[in-house]
Design a protein around this motif. Structure first.
Motif, PDB file in Angstrom:
ATOM      1  N   LEU A  39       1.698   1.649  -6.952  1.00  0.00           N
ATOM      2  CA  LEU A  39       2.079   0.752  -5.949  1.00  0.00           C
ATOM      3  C   LEU A  39       3.703   0.884  -6.134  1.00  0.00           C
ATOM      4  O   LEU A  39       4.333   1.302  -7.200  1.00  0.00           O
ATOM      5  CB  LEU A  39       1.849  -0.621  -6.670  1.00  0.00           C
ATOM      6  CG  LEU A  39       0.354  -0.761  -6.877  1.00  0.00           C
ATOM      7  CD1 LEU A  39       0.246  -2.258  -7.474  1.00  0.00           C
ATOM      8  CD2 LEU A  39      -0.054  -1.038  -5.592  1.00  0.00           C
TER       9      LEU A  39
ATOM     10  N   LYS B  59      -3.807  -6.646   0.335  1.00  0.00           N
ATOM     11  CA  LYS B  59      -4.410  -5.769   1.412  1.00  0.00           C
ATOM     12  C   LYS B  59      -5.310  -4.554   1.154  1.00  0.00           C
ATOM     13  O   LYS B  59      -6.208  -4.255   1.803  1.00  0.00           O
ATOM     14  CB  LYS B  59      -3.078  -5.160   2.234  1.00  0.00           C
ATOM     15  CG  LYS B  59      -3.390  -4.611   3.566  1.00  0.00           C
ATOM     16  CD  LYS B  59      -1.975  -4.056   4.150  1.00  0.00           C
ATOM     17  CE  LYS B  59      -2.368  -3.556   5.402  1.00  0.00           C
ATOM     18  NZ  LYS B  59      -1.103  -3.159   6.318  1.00  0.00           N
ATOM     19  N   GLN B  60      -5.249  -3.979  -0.096  1.00  0.00           N
ATOM     20  CA  GLN B  60      -5.991  -2.958  -0.463  1.00  0.00           C
ATOM     21  C   GLN B  60      -6.810  -3.365  -1.386  1.00  0.00           C
ATOM     22  O   GLN B  60      -7.439  -2.571  -2.228  1.00  0.00           O
ATOM     23  CB  GLN B  60      -5.285  -1.650  -1.140  1.00  0.00           C
ATOM     24  CG  GLN B  60      -3.856  -1.198  -0.193  1.00  0.00           C
ATOM     25  CD  GLN B  60      -4.328  -0.495   1.267  1.00  0.00           C
ATOM     26  OE1 GLN B  60      -5.429  -0.142   0.996  1.00  0.00           O
ATOM     27  NE2 GLN B  60      -3.497  -0.810   2.203  1.00  0.00           N
TER      28      GLN B  60
ATOM     29  N   GLN C  25       0.567  -5.692  -0.991  1.00  0.00           N
ATOM     30  CA  GLN C  25      -0.117  -4.549  -0.965  1.00  0.00           C
ATOM     31  C   GLN C  25      -1.367  -4.718  -1.753  1.00  0.00           C
ATOM     32  O   GLN C  25      -2.533  -4.018  -1.198  1.00  0.00           O
ATOM     33  CB  GLN C  25       0.803  -3.483  -1.698  1.00  0.00           C
ATOM     34  CG  GLN C  25       1.997  -2.810  -0.891  1.00  0.00           C
ATOM     35  CD  GLN C  25       2.717  -1.742  -1.570  1.00  0.00           C
ATOM     36  OE1 GLN C  25       2.171  -1.356  -2.739  1.00  0.00           O
ATOM     37  NE2 GLN C  25       3.878  -1.745  -1.297  1.00  0.00           N
TER      38      GLN C  25
ATOM     39  N   LYS D  72       6.075  -8.164  -1.953  1.00  0.00           N
ATOM     40  CA  LYS D  72       5.414  -7.020  -1.232  1.00  0.00           C
ATOM     41  C   LYS D  72       4.587  -6.139  -1.745  1.00  0.00           C
ATOM     42  O   LYS D  72       3.517  -5.807  -1.297  1.00  0.00           O
ATOM     43  CB  LYS D  72       6.779  -6.146  -0.756  1.00  0.00           C
ATOM     44  CG  LYS D  72       6.364  -4.859  -0.110  1.00  0.00           C
ATOM     45  CD  LYS D  72       7.504  -3.884   0.237  1.00  0.00           C
ATOM     46  CE  LYS D  72       8.400  -4.247   1.319  1.00  0.00           C
ATOM     47  NZ  LYS D  72       9.269  -3.211   1.762  1.00  0.00           N
TER      48      LYS D  72
END
Length: 181
Positions: free
Chosen positions: A63, A89-90, A86, A82
């Motif tokens: 990451l 989202k993943q 991530q 942020k």
């Protein structure tokens, strides 16, 4: 407990700043059973406070986030957001890639993130622009880009007829992306 390597460039890492970094960035560890050494680079350059964070996850996942504002603490907060985006989202990729139990999906359910698209979501195009790609050489394209005060410029190579892009790099130089046509 995660280990941190906090470095500073043009800034002194005070104990309170280090503590804030470890507290805020450490939030991402709640999503995983274990993480590697978290690297944080704090930089002050031309009045901008830049935070770069790298979090290695066992299983070959990395990451990474970078944020830049006029305030170091704001930059730290934004980079943590942020990284969490991530992760959200993943989430399905992470759950599949990591062995069962390493990725804590229950943490995702207890901390919803707004404006996060799942892999099955489609992206909405809200505006379409049309333009003529003029034939020119690279030097003309760079000159045109500078005249327009843009960071990139799309052009058609005068010799090969391929559509290419010139762009301004962070170091002040120029880059060229050539198509394979």
């Amino acid at each position: 407990m995660a280990t941190f390597t906090v470095r500073g460039k043009n800034i002194e890492i005070t104990p309170s700043l280090r503590e804030y970094v470890e507290k805020r960035v450490g939030k991402v560890t709640k999503y995983f059973d274990s993480v590697g050494d978290i690297k944080v680079l704090l930089t002050v350059s031309k009045g901008r406070h830049i935070v770069e964070v790298t979090v290695p996850i066992p299983g070959g996942i990395l990451l990474r986030g970078e944020e830049s504002t006029m305030d170091m603490y704001t930059s730290i907060d934004l980079v943590v957001e942020k990284l969490e985006r991530q992760i959200h989202k993943q989430k399905t990729k992470l759950a599949r890639r990591l062995r069962s139990g390493q990725f804590k999906t229950e943490e995702l359910k207890s901390s919803p993130m707004p404006d996060v698209h799942d892999e099955s979501d489609t992206y909405k195009v809200v505006k379409t622009k049309h333009f003529i790609v003029k034939p020119m050489d690279v030097q003309e394209a760079i000159m045109e880009m500078n005249l327009l005060n843009h960071n990139f410029f799309v052009f058609r190579d005068a010799e090969t007829e391929a559509v290419n892009v010139v762009y301004r790099r962070d170091d002040g130089n120029y880059g060229l992306i050539e198509s394979d046509n």
